[in-house]
Design a protein around this motif. Sequence first.
Motif, PDB file in Angstrom:
ATOM      1  N   GLY A  46     -81.221  95.842 -94.868  1.00 17.28           N
ATOM      2  CA  GLY A  46     -80.643  95.720 -93.521  1.00 17.28           C
ATOM      3  C   GLY A  46     -80.635  94.302 -92.980  1.00 17.28           C
ATOM      4  N   LEU A  47     -81.207  93.338 -93.704  1.00 22.19           N
ATOM      5  CA  LEU A  47     -81.292  91.962 -93.199  1.00 22.19           C
ATOM      6  C   LEU A  47     -80.121  91.109 -93.694  1.00 22.19           C
ATOM      7  CD1 LEU A  47     -85.108  91.174 -93.749  1.00 22.19           C
ATOM      8  CD2 LEU A  47     -83.978  92.166 -91.729  1.00 22.19           C
ATOM      9  N   ALA A  48     -79.781  90.082 -92.904  1.00 22.99           N
ATOM     10  CA  ALA A  48     -78.773  89.103 -93.320  1.00 22.99           C
ATOM     11  C   ALA A  48     -79.471  88.006 -94.107  1.00 22.99           C
ATOM     12  CB  ALA A  48     -78.085  88.512 -92.096  1.00 22.99           C
ATOM     13  N   GLY A  49     -78.985  87.767 -95.325  1.00 26.21           N
ATOM     14  CA  GLY A  49     -79.629  86.753 -96.169  1.00 26.21           C
ATOM     15  C   GLY A  49     -78.625  85.792 -96.761  1.00 26.21           C
ATOM     16  N   ILE A  50     -79.109  84.608 -97.122  1.00 24.90           N
ATOM     17  CA  ILE A  50     -78.268  83.626 -97.807  1.00 24.90           C
ATOM     18  C   ILE A  50     -78.911  83.283 -99.133  1.00 24.90           C
ATOM     19  CG2 ILE A  50     -79.349  81.755 -96.414  1.00 24.90           C
ATOM     20  CD1 ILE A  50     -76.741  80.152 -96.919  1.00 24.90           C
ATOM     21  N   ASP A  51     -78.085  83.276-100.194  1.00 27.71           N
ATOM     22  CA  ASP A  51     -78.570  82.877-101.522  1.00 27.71           C
ATOM     23  C   ASP A  51     -78.022  81.476-101.799  1.00 27.71           C
ATOM     24  OD1 ASP A  51     -79.821  83.002-103.978  1.00 27.71           O
ATOM     25  OD2 ASP A  51     -78.141  84.053-104.944  1.00 27.71           O
TER      26      ASP A  51
END
Length: 260
Positions: A46-51
Amino acid sequence: MNDEHVAAHWEANAPAWTALARAGYDVWRDVVNTPAFLELLPPVNGLAGIDIGCGEGANTRTIARLGARMTGIDISPTFIAHATAEEQREPLGITYLVAPAQGLPFRDGQFAFATAFMSLMDVADYRGALQEAQRVIAPGGFLQFSIIHPCFFPPDRRLTVDADGRVTAVTLSRYFERAEFIEEWTFTAAPEAERSRYPPFRVPVFHRTLADCLNGVLDTGFRIERIAEPSPSDEQIREHPRLQTMRVTATLLHVLCRKP
Ligand SMILES: C[S@@+](CC[C@H](N)C(=O)[O-])C[C@H]1O[C@@H](n2cnc3c(N)ncnc32)[C@H](O)[C@@H]1O
């Protein structure tokens, strides 16, 4: 070397890297590195992440499958094109973008977390990249990254190999030299017929000491929560004998840190 040189090298590596990694020959990554990374990773559902430095996107897809809303960035347009094509083929809700780690085109605090799989070590401006990761993560969010272990890959590294081809020792020197150089190699798990279809990778290397790496994290304002030095199990070595080298010294360093 600056980030333009780095970008040009990775752009040249991208077609072969994508083909060989997708054929399953990045055994370090698939068998040891990514499973250990996932063991350390806090919940992301449910979290917004950046790779950051996502390459062709294999690990971005893995994190998206854990329920995160992912954005992947990389400095190489060809890697991003391959990652985007895969997203179109099997949508996981990932947005990919060509962008430099040291200049992320996102708002302050836009993401709940960031991951960087084996990429921060390749960025010319390591501290700039950490500052950018810190900026785009919301307070309380985390950054987890993997790098080649800085203690065991100085500019001078020699393997001692026994009669059966097993690595028995590693001789290291020039640890304190912050050398920059190009290393040529390919995925050794790939059969010769596959390997010979492509030129070897030419990877820009920036040797940094352990203190350089960890003080960079602390000076950016992150709190280090956990460190790991993954190595293969006996069973993994039985299945992939070449991984035995990863038990002679540490190969990988994983860092989980949080923005207060
Ligand atoms: C060893 S590859 C790892 C790729 C991917 N994370 C994986 O685990 O398969 C390193 C990646 O870092 C990217 N990279 C290097 N310097 C970068 C920079 N300054 N900004 C963004 N990406 C960068 C390269 O293009 C490459 O895709």
